[in-house]
Design a protein around this motif. Sequence first.
Motif, mmCIF file in Angstrom:
data_model
loop_
_atom_site.group_PDB
_atom_site.id
_atom_site.type_symbol
_atom_site.label_atom_id
_atom_site.label_comp_id
_atom_site.label_asym_id
_atom_site.label_seq_id
_atom_site.Cartn_x
_atom_site.Cartn_y
_atom_site.Cartn_z
ATOM 1 N N GLN A 246 0.832 -1.238 -0.060
ATOM 2 C CA GLN A 246 0.120 -0.096 -0.006
ATOM 3 C C GLN A 246 0.965 1.199 0.207
ATOM 4 O O GLN A 246 0.335 2.489 -0.048
ATOM 5 C CB GLN A 246 -0.909 -0.068 1.254
ATOM 6 N N GLY A 247 2.061 1.192 -0.185
ATOM 7 C CA GLY A 247 2.989 2.175 -0.009
ATOM 8 C C GLY A 247 2.867 2.936 1.375
ATOM 9 O O GLY A 247 3.115 4.245 1.278
ATOM 10 N N LEU A 248 2.924 2.508 2.341
ATOM 11 C CA LEU A 248 2.471 2.956 3.620
ATOM 12 C C LEU A 248 3.716 2.584 4.753
ATOM 13 O O LEU A 248 3.874 1.242 4.788
ATOM 14 C CB LEU A 248 1.170 3.077 4.269
ATOM 15 N N ALA A 249 4.129 3.365 5.607
ATOM 16 C CA ALA A 249 4.877 2.936 6.622
ATOM 17 C C ALA A 249 4.333 3.418 7.843
ATOM 18 O O ALA A 249 3.702 4.549 8.006
ATOM 19 C CB ALA A 249 6.301 3.350 6.435
ATOM 20 N N PHE A 250 4.651 2.918 9.131
ATOM 21 C CA PHE A 250 4.130 3.265 10.331
ATOM 22 C C PHE A 250 5.034 3.459 11.338
ATOM 23 O O PHE A 250 6.178 2.578 11.460
ATOM 24 C CB PHE A 250 2.997 2.457 10.718
ATOM 25 N N TYR A 251 5.076 4.194 12.213
ATOM 26 C CA TYR A 251 6.142 4.442 13.514
ATOM 27 C C TYR A 251 5.420 4.885 14.663
ATOM 28 O O TYR A 251 4.813 6.062 14.636
ATOM 29 C CB TYR A 251 7.158 5.414 12.974
ATOM 30 N N ILE B 219 2.206 8.197 10.381
ATOM 31 C CA ILE B 219 2.010 7.286 9.077
ATOM 32 C C ILE B 219 2.774 8.218 8.100
ATOM 33 O O ILE B 219 2.728 9.174 7.659
ATOM 34 C CB ILE B 219 0.450 7.437 8.746
ATOM 35 N N ILE B 220 3.566 7.188 7.136
ATOM 36 C CA ILE B 220 4.264 7.950 6.198
ATOM 37 C C ILE B 220 3.799 7.424 4.856
ATOM 38 O O ILE B 220 3.630 6.052 4.520
ATOM 39 C CB ILE B 220 5.664 7.369 6.329
ATOM 40 N N PHE B 221 3.335 8.164 3.975
ATOM 41 C CA PHE B 221 2.909 7.770 2.509
ATOM 42 C C PHE B 221 4.282 7.813 1.602
ATOM 43 O O PHE B 221 4.570 8.949 1.213
ATOM 44 C CB PHE B 221 1.979 8.820 2.194
ATOM 45 N N ALA C 156 4.817 6.884 -1.210
ATOM 46 C CA ALA C 156 4.558 7.340 -2.672
ATOM 47 C C ALA C 156 4.982 8.732 -2.982
ATOM 48 O O ALA C 156 5.170 9.054 -3.889
ATOM 49 C CB ALA C 156 3.273 7.178 -3.251
ATOM 50 N N ASN C 157 4.550 9.696 -1.999
ATOM 51 C CA ASN C 157 4.799 11.049 -2.105
ATOM 52 C C ASN C 157 5.528 11.520 -0.966
ATOM 53 O O ASN C 157 5.747 12.857 -0.882
ATOM 54 C CB ASN C 157 3.496 11.847 -2.467
ATOM 55 N N GLN C 158 6.117 10.739 -0.062
ATOM 56 C CA GLN C 158 6.861 11.072 0.828
ATOM 57 C C GLN C 158 6.341 12.190 1.936
ATOM 58 O O GLN C 158 6.986 13.098 2.002
ATOM 59 C CB GLN C 158 8.235 11.656 0.427
ATOM 60 N N THR C 159 5.313 11.874 2.289
ATOM 61 C CA THR C 159 4.478 12.815 2.938
ATOM 62 C C THR C 159 4.225 12.113 4.553
ATOM 63 O O THR C 159 4.205 10.936 4.433
ATOM 64 C CB THR C 159 3.156 13.448 2.579
ATOM 65 N N PHE C 160 4.022 12.941 5.403
ATOM 66 C CA PHE C 160 3.759 12.477 6.810
ATOM 67 C C PHE C 160 2.369 13.077 7.440
ATOM 68 O O PHE C 160 1.940 13.880 7.160
ATOM 69 C CB PHE C 160 4.861 12.913 7.778
ATOM 70 N N GLU C 161 1.847 12.187 8.072
ATOM 71 C CA GLU C 161 0.634 12.345 9.057
ATOM 72 C C GLU C 161 0.925 11.650 10.600
ATOM 73 O O GLU C 161 1.206 10.824 10.679
ATOM 74 C CB GLU C 161 -0.585 11.875 8.633
ATOM 75 N N ASN D 218 -8.392 9.400 13.218
ATOM 76 C CA ASN D 218 -7.257 8.716 13.781
ATOM 77 C C ASN D 218 -7.250 7.238 13.869
ATOM 78 O O ASN D 218 -6.301 6.594 14.382
ATOM 79 C CB ASN D 218 -6.963 9.289 15.114
ATOM 80 N N GLY D 219 -8.301 6.769 13.001
ATOM 81 C CA GLY D 219 -8.317 5.330 13.053
ATOM 82 C C GLY D 219 -8.689 4.577 14.299
ATOM 83 O O GLY D 219 -8.987 5.271 15.579
#
Length: 426
Positions: free
Chosen positions: A194-199, A227-229, A231-236, A309-310
């Motif tokens: 999904q092109g997602l990373a989590f920390y 949450i790191i996207f 595909a476009n290197q953005t963060f939430e 926020n899930g």
Amino acid sequence: MRRACTGVHLRLLFLCYGAFFILPRLCIAQLNPINQFCSRWEHSSTVKNGMLYIDGGIETYRLDGTNYTVGTNVNNTLGVNLETITVQMNYTWNWWTNITETASPKSVNPTDGATPPTGLIRGAFYQGPSNDPRVYTFGGTSFQGNTSFPGWSGVQTSTTPMWSFDTEKRVWEPFSSNLQITPNYGLSAEAPDQGLAFYLNGQIDNGTSSYTNWLGNNTLNLPGMVIIFLANQTFENISTPGLSEDTYPRVGGSMQYMPSIGKSGILVSLGGAYRNTSGPGNFSRQTLAKFDAVDVFDIASYLENPSSNGTWYTQSTTGDIPPPRIDSCVVAISAPDNSSHNIYMYGGRDPTTSNITLYDDVYALSLPSFTWTNIYSGASPRWGHTCHVVGQRQMLTVGGSLNKTYDGCDWEQRGVAIYDLSAALW
């Protein structure tokens, strides 16, 4: 049975040819993270396109060339790994006799002159989407145990928490971030499909930046999950209501992505250390989360409604529940028909006990029953290591410390081993 080769346990941490030092120039040329490898831990690693990538970490170097499995006068120096190490996974090798590693210095980006951080510990390494030649590092802190080590540098306040390494062009690139500070020691996982990373959570300490020197020997745990996207290197950066242990943020635990459960998969958070009060404190005076329950994050609940926020929920576990610990590694394998799934947890330590308890075991958490089973117990503990699934049935383990201090070399020739999860055999 996994057995450590008989070897010498070393106490000479900051020695170079027998002299206590601020390391002289004579020693610098010999500090090769492969040829002088003794042990490495608290690094980060990932596997992509048949290649294992290892970044950062604390490293103990051998300086006299003696075979440490039989030698008696091995002088070591403690420092950090300043290069990126790669190991090919698409050919046959024996972990003890003919494994080949390559070290590449982290060079300045030729386009913008950006210098990638070196020697970071307790960060994360993400493989990124399959159609992207880059791999990504996130977070980390500067090791403070030997600041006189050649090439050591602290994390700069303006440094972004995420960098990519282009595996084809061999170039490092930074990415801007809206995060206020760089975390370390958090729980990380990735959903590459999904092109997602989590920390999740993490901490800051006196190695985070010049602004955090006031912490001294204390640490400050951080709430929320990044949450790191990719595909476009953005963060939430989202909040995490619903986590167990009264939502106190954790460090040193593990998190695993399970792609075949739910609409968009789930994250399973296991273990970690937390303190029952807010504010900074001594790391060893934290409480370890028990494994009689795990926390589960429904990824679709966030993707479908980001403002929520899930959703997290706590799931009780049964069976042969492992003792509390941190600094383990986890991997997961699912049945071919996705009817069942196993999360495998290997090793770790409990730093809250008076003598510091170390573990050499493998536990499997079966889903959807959430039942623990102890499938291996040995006598060669390991913590601060990483692990990955290769070949759909094998757990590749990377690095780790074997004892409670910084002395002693890894009996694994390159700090790499294979555990066959189907056969339960090293």
